[in-house]
Design a protein around this motif. Structure first.
Motif, PDB file in Angstrom:
ATOM      1  N   VAL A 172       0.904  -1.158   0.000  1.00 38.05           N
ATOM      2  CA  VAL A 172       0.000   0.000   0.000  1.00 38.05           C
ATOM      3  C   VAL A 172       0.937   1.201   0.000  1.00 38.05           C
ATOM      4  O   VAL A 172       1.730   1.373   0.919  1.00 38.05           O
ATOM      5  CB  VAL A 172      -0.862   0.006   1.284  1.00 38.05           C
ATOM      6  CG1 VAL A 172      -1.804   1.196   1.296  1.00 38.05           C
ATOM      7  CG2 VAL A 172      -1.627  -1.303   1.422  1.00 38.05           C
ATOM      8  N   ARG A 173       0.891   2.001  -1.042  1.00 36.89           N
ATOM      9  CA  ARG A 173       1.905   3.047  -1.195  1.00 36.89           C
ATOM     10  C   ARG A 173       1.709   4.232  -0.253  1.00 36.89           C
ATOM     11  O   ARG A 173       2.662   4.916   0.096  1.00 36.89           O
ATOM     12  CB  ARG A 173       1.949   3.552  -2.641  1.00 36.89           C
ATOM     13  CG  ARG A 173       2.431   2.482  -3.622  1.00 36.89           C
ATOM     14  CD  ARG A 173       3.856   2.069  -3.294  1.00 36.89           C
ATOM     15  NE  ARG A 173       4.329   0.981  -4.149  1.00 36.89           N
ATOM     16  CZ  ARG A 173       5.267   0.126  -3.790  1.00 36.89           C
ATOM     17  NH1 ARG A 173       5.826   0.188  -2.595  1.00 36.89           N
ATOM     18  NH2 ARG A 173       5.652  -0.822  -4.595  1.00 36.89           N
ATOM     19  N   GLU A 174       0.447   4.483   0.125  1.00 39.16           N
ATOM     20  CA  GLU A 174       0.199   5.605   1.029  1.00 39.16           C
ATOM     21  C   GLU A 174      -0.786   5.172   2.096  1.00 39.16           C
ATOM     22  O   GLU A 174      -1.764   4.486   1.804  1.00 39.16           O
ATOM     23  CB  GLU A 174      -0.428   6.776   0.272  1.00 39.16           C
ATOM     24  CG  GLU A 174       0.497   7.425  -0.717  1.00 39.16           C
ATOM     25  CD  GLU A 174      -0.184   8.598  -1.397  1.00 39.16           C
ATOM     26  OE1 GLU A 174       0.447   9.640  -1.526  1.00 39.16           O
ATOM     27  OE2 GLU A 174      -1.368   8.449  -1.770  1.00 39.16           O
ATOM     28  N   LEU A 175      -0.530   5.612   3.302  1.00 41.23           N
ATOM     29  CA  LEU A 175      -1.450   5.338   4.408  1.00 41.23           C
ATOM     30  C   LEU A 175      -1.637   6.626   5.187  1.00 41.23           C
ATOM     31  O   LEU A 175      -0.683   7.414   5.331  1.00 41.23           O
ATOM     32  CB  LEU A 175      -0.836   4.322   5.373  1.00 41.23           C
ATOM     33  CG  LEU A 175      -0.867   2.836   5.053  1.00 41.23           C
ATOM     34  CD1 LEU A 175      -0.039   2.085   6.088  1.00 41.23           C
ATOM     35  CD2 LEU A 175      -2.297   2.316   5.068  1.00 41.23           C
ATOM     36  N   SER A 176      -2.831   6.835   5.710  1.00 43.33           N
ATOM     37  CA  SER A 176      -2.997   7.973   6.620  1.00 43.33           C
ATOM     38  C   SER A 176      -2.454   7.561   7.985  1.00 43.33           C
ATOM     39  O   SER A 176      -2.300   6.361   8.266  1.00 43.33           O
ATOM     40  CB  SER A 176      -4.470   8.355   6.726  1.00 43.33           C
ATOM     41  OG  SER A 176      -5.163   7.335   7.409  1.00 43.33           O
TER      42      SER A 176
END
Ligand code: ADP
Ligand code: ASP
Ligand code: MG
Length: 450
Positions: free
Chosen positions: A236-240
């Motif tokens: 997952v390239r971006e996570l909050s």
């Protein structure tokens, strides 16, 4: 200044350490956090267990094994004779000290001292190697600035004050320290629990107001599911920050359960990177992520469910408060909670005080405890646009023995409790339902499936 944390998996042998040195060299202003070489803390935990149960011979044998592993690493790592002599001297001195200590009686303070030695030896060897390879670095003792308060938690402002005193105005250059280890509120050596180097890194990042915290490990980013259990996971390239905190807390081993808050409360991005593939994009964790679908699934086992049953209890003012007070008294966090008019169910993952808790809860109603459970947690923007996604996700679990469901606490999380034996199948089943069996699916796929 950036913080770079290298986990044990990145420090497995001399070759890996050389590779890590190359990564450290890239940044002239960096604060490097090292954990112990791979496998060392596990062995130290084993040694402590043997020592505690009086099996001192076996403990000594294991100690010899890890001492030789460190010595061999020195021979493999150092070409320069003076550096080799200095490094083997470090190993010999520390292991002599350990042997001396464990020849005496066991106690918990000594155990914590023992567990800290993995990080201490590793960080000293890496600092010696960097300096011998003309990558100047200043070794710092983490015990001089990482400590926990009476509540067992570290404070960023205390760490900042101590680091300011140590570093003064000079913020340029490379500093290297140990992850995981700390002092407790009484000044005894302690630790931030297993996997705690991630936590040291984000605490230091927050204290130093770093530009970013890089967590270097053995995999390309946070995967959408546990790669130890499920095949075909994808990064997952971006996570909050919120998603990462949920995943870490609910079992994604790549991150320590508490390591997100120091970064999120200071708005410092965390970048997870792969030591073996330094140019791979990894995963960025930051605040401004716009999510349209479900992001990832994680699980943790070793969970105990406690059900407290009493007629008309929710109508009784302060009832939940009385339950929580008992868990607070025994410093036992509750992870998942569900309620009805006649019963409250909670989960805990630390059963140390279960007997005392059960006994005190007994004054509020009948108490039933089930050990051997697992929490599986689905993370993402679950409410966005497609509210029936939660229902469908649960429907995909209809063949499992779901004991508790928690949904709506935040828009990021649905958690279910299942028997531990079903955990792996639940993860696999959710994987094929949510993500298909191949990699990677765009968000539009998730939306069209919903
Ligand atoms: P380090 O020694 O670098 O701290 P860890 O073993 O603590 O490394 O964490 C990395 C490991 O976490 C990976 O090798 C992987 O097996 C495991 N892991 C569990 N869940 C996940 C996930 N969702 N994404 C990536 N890795 C995960
Ligand atoms: N060496 C410690 C452990 O194995 C800390 C860490 O790796 O983060 O738990
Ligand atoms: Mg780790």
């Amino acid at each position: 200044m950036i913080v770079m944390k290298f986990g044990g998996t990145s420090l497995g042998n001399a070759e890996r350490i050389r590779q890590v040195a190359g990564l450290i060299e890239r940044n002239s202003d960096s604060f490097v956090v090292c954990s112990a070489m791979s496998g060392i803390t596990n062995t130290l935990v084993e040694i402590a267990g043997l020592w505690k149960s009086g099996k001192c011979e076996k403990a000594d044998d294991l100690l010899d094994e890890i001492a030789s592993h460190f010595e061999q690493t020195c021979y493999d790592l150092f070409r320069d004779t003076e550096a080799l002599t200095n490094s083997t001297r470090v190993v010999i001195e520390i292991f002599d000290l350990i042997r001396n200590r464990i020849s005496g009686d066991y106690n918990l303070h000594k155990e914590n001292w023992l567990l800290a030695q993995g990080e201490i030896v590793t960080s000293k060897l890496i600092a010696l190697y960097l300096n011998s390879a003309d990558i100047p670095v200043t070794w710092l003792n983490a015990l001089d600035f990482i400590s926990t308060g009476i509540d067992g938690e570290p404070s960023v402002s205390d760490i900042r004050d101590r680091l300011n005193a140590i570093l003064g105005e000079n913020r340029h250059g490379r500093f290297l320290t140990q992850g995981y280890i700390c002092l407790d509120h009484e000044g005894n050596i302690s630790n931030l629990k297993r996997g705690g180097s991630d936590y040291t890194a984000t605490l230091a990042g927050a204290a130093l107001q770093a530009v970013s915290v890089e967590i270097w490990t053995d995999i390309d980013g946070v995967r959408n599911n546990d790669p130890r259990i499920v095949e075909n996971t994808f990064p997952v390239r971006e996570l909050s920050f919120d998603e990462a905190a949920e995943l870490a807390y609910f079992g994604a081993k790549i991150l320590h359960p508490s390591c997100v808050w120091p970064a999120s409360s200071n708005n410092i991005p965390i970048h997870l990177r792969n030591t073996m593939e330094p140019d791979a994009p990894g995963t960025i964790i930051r605040s401004d992520i716009k999510r349209k679908g479900i992001t990832a699934v994680a699980a943790k086992d070793g969970i105990t469910v406690i059900r407290i049953r009493s007629d008309r209890m929710l109508n009784a003012y302060g009832f939940l408060n009385r339950i929580f007070a008992i868990f607070e008294k025994y410093r036992t966090p509750i992870d998942v909670i569900t309620t009805s008019e006649v019963s409250v169910s909670v989960t805990i993952d630390n059963p140390c005080h279960i007997k005392e808790i059960e006994s005190e809860l007994g004054s509020l109603g009948s108490v039933k405890t089930e050990t051997g459970q697992a929490i599986v947690c689905v993370v993402g923007d679950i409410l966005e646009q497609h509210q029936d996604r939660a229902v469908r996700t649960l429907d995909s679990l209809r063949h499992f023995n779901v004991k508790m469901i928690s949904f709506g606490g935040s828009r990021n999380n649905i958690s279910v409790v299942v028997p531990r034996e079903e955990m792996k199948d639940v993860l696999r089943s959710l994987n094929s339902y949510l993500f298909g069996n191949q990699s990677p699916k765009p968000d539009s796929w998730l939306i069209s499936q919903a």
